[in-house]
Scaffold this motif. Structure first.
Motif, PDB file in Angstrom:
ATOM      1  N   ARG A  10      -3.551  -0.686  -7.212  1.00  0.00           N
ATOM      2  CA  ARG A  10      -3.506  -1.047  -5.782  1.00  0.00           C
ATOM      3  C   ARG A  10      -4.165  -2.421  -5.644  1.00  0.00           C
ATOM      4  O   ARG A  10      -5.182  -2.589  -4.973  1.00  0.00           O
ATOM      5  N   LEU A  27       0.839  -1.191   0.000  1.00  0.00           N
ATOM      6  CA  LEU A  27       0.000   0.000   0.000  1.00  0.00           C
ATOM      7  C   LEU A  27       0.874   1.240   0.000  1.00  0.00           C
ATOM      8  O   LEU A  27       1.916   1.283   0.629  1.00  0.00           O
ATOM      9  N   GLU A  79      -5.547  -4.329  -2.505  1.00  0.00           N
ATOM     10  CA  GLU A  79      -6.768  -3.843  -1.860  1.00  0.00           C
ATOM     11  C   GLU A  79      -8.036  -4.248  -2.608  1.00  0.00           C
ATOM     12  O   GLU A  79      -9.141  -4.051  -2.109  1.00  0.00           O
ATOM     13  N   LEU A 125      -5.412   2.586 -10.061  1.00  0.00           N
ATOM     14  CA  LEU A 125      -4.231   3.002  -9.312  1.00  0.00           C
ATOM     15  C   LEU A 125      -3.245   1.856  -9.081  1.00  0.00           C
ATOM     16  O   LEU A 125      -2.226   2.044  -8.419  1.00  0.00           O
ATOM     17  N   LEU A 139      -9.307   1.442  -7.437  1.00  0.00           N
ATOM     18  CA  LEU A 139      -8.164   0.665  -6.961  1.00  0.00           C
ATOM     19  C   LEU A 139      -7.424   0.011  -8.131  1.00  0.00           C
ATOM     20  O   LEU A 139      -6.187  -0.017  -8.152  1.00  0.00           O
ATOM     21  N   TYR A 174      -6.364   3.027   0.544  1.00  0.00           N
ATOM     22  CA  TYR A 174      -6.778   4.168  -0.265  1.00  0.00           C
ATOM     23  C   TYR A 174      -8.108   4.730   0.226  1.00  0.00           C
ATOM     24  O   TYR A 174      -8.285   5.936   0.308  1.00  0.00           O
TER      25      TYR A 174
END
Length: 154
Positions: A35, A3, A38, A33, A30, A9
């Motif tokens: 990520r 993260l 997540e 990005l 998410l 986030y």
């Protein structure tokens, strides 16, 4: 967990079971990005599969309604109505749009038509009060005819 700054986030992420709209927006963010740790992967996978099933179901529904109305048009010419005409045109438009957006389903059209035909006959029989055996055992219309805005059976 990778993260950014070790912090999620979304401080209060949406729950899939409580608000699928907010959840979907967050999952898209998410993914954008990157990520990935997540992302609610099991539910994302389920939703993607569901989208495909939904498109298939909607196309089948349009073919079923269209065939039912063409059968009524053909077997009860004295009862033809503007409503039937509008429904036939609307369902053909829906079919065109869905097949344009889902080319793989366009290639499966004959299979879809074969799969919905008996239900279309059942609907037509109920509405016309004709016996089911008054209608052909197999769909009398080609996929090309079903897609053709100008085609109407005699």
């Amino acid at each position: 967990m990778s993260l950014a700054k070790g912090k999620p986030y979304f401080s209060d992420p949406a729950d899939y079971e409580d608000d699928v709209h907010a959840w979907a927006y967050e999952q898209a963010q998410l993914l954008r990005l990157a990520r990935f740790s997540e992302v609610d992967l099991p539910n994302v996978i389920e939703e993607i599969e569901s989208l495909g099933r939904e498109q298939r179901h909607a196309l089948k529904s349009s073919y079923r309604v269209l065939i039912s109305h063409l059968l009524k048009w053909q077997h009860q010419p004295q009862r033809r109505s503007r409503s039937w005409l509008l429904t036939i045109g609307r369902e053909r438009d829906k079919i065109e749009d869905r097949e344009e957006d889902n080319r793989s389903l366009r290639r499966e059209a004959q299979e879809l038509v074969d799969g919905v035909y008996s239900k279309a006959v059942r609907e037509a029989a109920r509405e016309t009060k004709l016996p089911r055996d008054a209608f052909p055992a197999l769909c009398p219309y080609t996929v090309e005819q079903l897609r053709d805005q100008e085609f109407f059976p005699r």
